[in-house]
Design a protein around this motif. Sequence first.
Motif, mmCIF file in Angstrom:
data_model
loop_
_atom_site.group_PDB
_atom_site.id
_atom_site.type_symbol
_atom_site.label_atom_id
_atom_site.label_comp_id
_atom_site.label_asym_id
_atom_site.label_seq_id
_atom_site.Cartn_x
_atom_site.Cartn_y
_atom_site.Cartn_z
ATOM 1 N N LEU A 80 1.038 -1.159 -0.231
ATOM 2 C CA LEU A 80 0.158 0.032 0.077
ATOM 3 C C LEU A 80 1.306 1.184 -0.189
ATOM 4 C CD1 LEU A 80 -2.464 -0.769 2.974
ATOM 5 C CD2 LEU A 80 -3.142 -1.751 0.883
ATOM 6 N N ILE A 81 0.506 2.748 -1.400
ATOM 7 C CA ILE A 81 0.713 3.534 -0.952
ATOM 8 C C ILE A 81 0.351 4.574 -0.132
ATOM 9 C CG2 ILE A 81 1.709 5.986 -2.213
ATOM 10 C CD1 ILE A 81 1.959 4.227 -4.193
ATOM 11 N N ALA A 82 0.969 4.731 1.822
ATOM 12 C CA ALA A 82 -0.763 5.141 2.551
ATOM 13 C C ALA A 82 -0.888 6.899 2.550
ATOM 14 C CB ALA A 82 0.308 5.104 4.146
ATOM 15 N N THR A 83 -0.974 7.356 1.036
ATOM 16 C CA THR A 83 -1.351 8.398 0.495
ATOM 17 C C THR A 83 -2.428 8.507 -0.945
ATOM 18 O OG1 THR A 83 -0.841 10.337 -0.118
ATOM 19 C CG2 THR A 83 0.781 9.036 -0.396
ATOM 20 N N ASN A 84 -3.228 9.428 -0.912
ATOM 21 C CA ASN A 84 -3.358 9.629 -2.186
ATOM 22 C C ASN A 84 -2.694 10.770 -3.487
ATOM 23 O OD1 ASN A 84 -6.764 8.817 -2.132
ATOM 24 N ND2 ASN A 84 -6.843 10.232 -0.457
ATOM 25 N N THR A 85 -1.779 11.420 -2.539
ATOM 26 C CA THR A 85 -1.237 12.432 -3.421
ATOM 27 C C THR A 85 -0.426 11.132 -4.591
ATOM 28 O OG1 THR A 85 -1.709 14.134 -2.180
ATOM 29 C CG2 THR A 85 0.028 13.988 -4.235
ATOM 30 N N MET A 86 0.741 10.646 -3.624
ATOM 31 C CA MET A 86 2.274 9.909 -4.300
ATOM 32 C C MET A 86 1.105 8.648 -4.973
ATOM 33 S SD MET A 86 3.559 11.718 -3.636
ATOM 34 C CE MET A 86 5.307 11.228 -3.918
ATOM 35 N N ILE A 123 -12.589 16.023 -2.978
ATOM 36 C CA ILE A 123 -11.764 16.910 -2.348
ATOM 37 C C ILE A 123 -10.518 16.981 -2.167
ATOM 38 C CG2 ILE A 123 -13.391 18.292 -1.286
ATOM 39 C CD1 ILE A 123 -13.223 17.304 0.820
ATOM 40 N N GLY A 124 -9.880 16.861 -1.974
ATOM 41 C CA GLY A 124 -7.615 16.452 -1.898
ATOM 42 C C GLY A 124 -6.638 17.498 -2.008
ATOM 43 N N THR A 125 -5.378 16.989 -1.900
ATOM 44 C CA THR A 125 -4.483 17.678 -2.541
ATOM 45 C C THR A 125 -4.827 18.431 -3.611
ATOM 46 O OG1 THR A 125 -2.899 16.266 -3.594
ATOM 47 C CG2 THR A 125 -2.652 16.413 -1.226
ATOM 48 N N ARG A 126 -3.932 20.025 -3.723
ATOM 49 C CA ARG A 126 -3.469 20.160 -5.388
ATOM 50 C C ARG A 126 -3.874 19.713 -6.393
ATOM 51 N NH1 ARG A 126 -4.179 25.019 -7.490
ATOM 52 N NH2 ARG A 126 -4.548 26.190 -5.085
ATOM 53 N N TYR A 127 -2.191 18.308 -6.339
ATOM 54 C CA TYR A 127 -1.954 17.280 -7.257
ATOM 55 C C TYR A 127 -3.115 17.147 -7.417
ATOM 56 C CZ TYR A 127 2.197 19.377 -5.047
ATOM 57 O OH TYR A 127 3.091 20.398 -4.271
ATOM 58 N N SER A 128 -3.831 16.108 -6.946
ATOM 59 C CA SER A 128 -5.253 15.565 -6.562
ATOM 60 C C SER A 128 -6.544 16.293 -7.436
ATOM 61 C CB SER A 128 -5.141 14.151 -5.443
ATOM 62 O OG SER A 128 -3.975 14.236 -5.022
ATOM 63 N N MET A 129 -6.639 17.070 -6.927
ATOM 64 C CA MET A 129 -7.468 17.344 -7.450
ATOM 65 C C MET A 129 -7.523 18.207 -8.708
ATOM 66 S SD MET A 129 -9.277 19.513 -4.401
ATOM 67 C CE MET A 129 -7.628 20.608 -3.383
ATOM 68 N N GLY A 196 -10.178 12.699 -0.946
ATOM 69 C CA GLY A 196 -9.578 12.594 -0.687
ATOM 70 C C GLY A 196 -7.646 12.698 -1.338
ATOM 71 N N CYS A 197 -7.674 12.721 0.452
ATOM 72 C CA CYS A 197 -6.983 12.997 1.069
ATOM 73 C C CYS A 197 -6.732 12.260 2.583
ATOM 74 C CB CYS A 197 -5.950 14.448 1.138
ATOM 75 S SG CYS A 197 -4.545 14.786 2.136
ATOM 76 N N THR A 198 -5.245 11.622 2.437
ATOM 77 C CA THR A 198 -5.855 10.307 4.110
ATOM 78 C C THR A 198 -5.640 11.520 5.752
ATOM 79 O OG1 THR A 198 -3.710 10.024 3.752
ATOM 80 C CG2 THR A 198 -4.426 8.963 2.539
ATOM 81 N N GLU A 199 -5.286 12.690 5.486
ATOM 82 C CA GLU A 199 -5.322 13.515 6.345
ATOM 83 C C GLU A 199 -6.831 13.915 6.409
ATOM 84 O OE1 GLU A 199 -0.799 12.789 5.432
ATOM 85 O OE2 GLU A 199 -2.979 13.445 4.127
ATOM 86 N N ILE A 200 -7.647 13.998 5.874
ATOM 87 C CA ILE A 200 -9.058 14.664 5.191
ATOM 88 C C ILE A 200 -9.737 14.513 6.114
ATOM 89 C CG2 ILE A 200 -11.140 15.677 4.472
ATOM 90 C CD1 ILE A 200 -9.277 16.510 1.833
ATOM 91 N N PRO A 212 -23.013 11.477 2.006
ATOM 92 C CA PRO A 212 -21.986 10.597 1.955
ATOM 93 C C PRO A 212 -20.605 10.894 1.536
ATOM 94 C CG PRO A 212 -24.218 9.325 1.131
ATOM 95 C CD PRO A 212 -24.220 11.238 0.609
ATOM 96 N N LEU A 213 -19.631 10.279 3.212
ATOM 97 C CA LEU A 213 -18.511 10.609 2.726
ATOM 98 C C LEU A 213 -17.684 9.564 2.702
ATOM 99 C CD1 LEU A 213 -17.244 13.433 5.579
ATOM 100 C CD2 LEU A 213 -17.959 13.778 3.064
ATOM 101 N N PHE A 214 -16.993 9.144 1.374
ATOM 102 C CA PHE A 214 -15.841 8.155 1.457
ATOM 103 C C PHE A 214 -14.410 8.960 1.900
ATOM 104 C CE2 PHE A 214 -19.804 7.553 -0.104
ATOM 105 C CZ PHE A 214 -20.137 5.965 -0.954
ATOM 106 N N ASP A 215 -14.309 7.946 2.203
ATOM 107 C CA ASP A 215 -12.864 7.680 3.953
ATOM 108 C C ASP A 215 -11.807 6.903 2.784
ATOM 109 O OD1 ASP A 215 -10.610 8.247 5.699
ATOM 110 O OD2 ASP A 215 -11.778 7.053 7.425
ATOM 111 N N THR A 216 -11.307 7.964 2.292
ATOM 112 C CA THR A 216 -10.159 7.224 1.657
ATOM 113 C C THR A 216 -9.323 6.313 2.618
ATOM 114 O OG1 THR A 216 -8.881 8.687 0.858
ATOM 115 C CG2 THR A 216 -10.326 8.128 -0.786
ATOM 116 N N THR A 217 -9.238 6.829 3.453
ATOM 117 C CA THR A 217 -8.071 5.835 4.205
ATOM 118 C C THR A 217 -8.339 4.538 4.795
ATOM 119 O OG1 THR A 217 -7.481 8.187 5.031
ATOM 120 C CG2 THR A 217 -6.833 6.659 6.399
#
Length: 233
Positions: A80-86, A123-129, A196-200, A212-217
Amino acid sequence: MKTIGIIGGMSWESSALYYKNINELTKQKLGGLHSAKIVLSSVDFAEIERLQHQGDWLQLGEILAAEAKRLEQAQVDFILIATNTMHKVADVVQNAVKIPLLHIADATAKELVKQKHQKVGFIGTRYSMEEDFYIKRLEEQYGLEVITPSEQDRDDIHRIIYEELCLGKILPESREIYIDIVNQLQAAGAEAVIEGCTEITLLLKQKHVTVPLFDTTYIHAKAAVDEALKTLF
């Protein structure tokens, strides 16, 4: 039980959630004193963030590929890469090893499709959005329609992630900003919103909004547990 390899530390706050969620879900499935078999390779996020800011994704891919190789040498069964952006460098990481990479966008999309959502906010980092490595995957491979916030809202989301959430700062005024943005996405027709960011998930919970929120983490952690335990059931 398979051994899960995690490339973490981006940031360590969300990696801690991965560890907690994976072990709690494993215990729910197996009971007793069971916990997950995990090998965690954690990077220095200051270096990662600097390279992100510089746009040096080639170097970032090399760093994460090296971490993936270490995990493979540690005999994990998948990564797993434990982050969306990367996941922007997910293909580089996958090509560096023979074991599977469990992609966070795939896990999230499958859950959205399962719950019959088609038009979703992101919603996520600028890179992902703003780049297509994540949203394009959702649209082209899973037939989802993805909408993102306005430019000013994207600025606010990105700033709060890097200047607050990645530093463990949970501020009520920032939560209100996120709530307003999510409500706007819902008003624009979003049937659900991807965190779409694991910290959100540290800031915004389902109780704060009606859509409904989808918690990617959590979704990614659950997919990892399902993969790790599938031979046992």
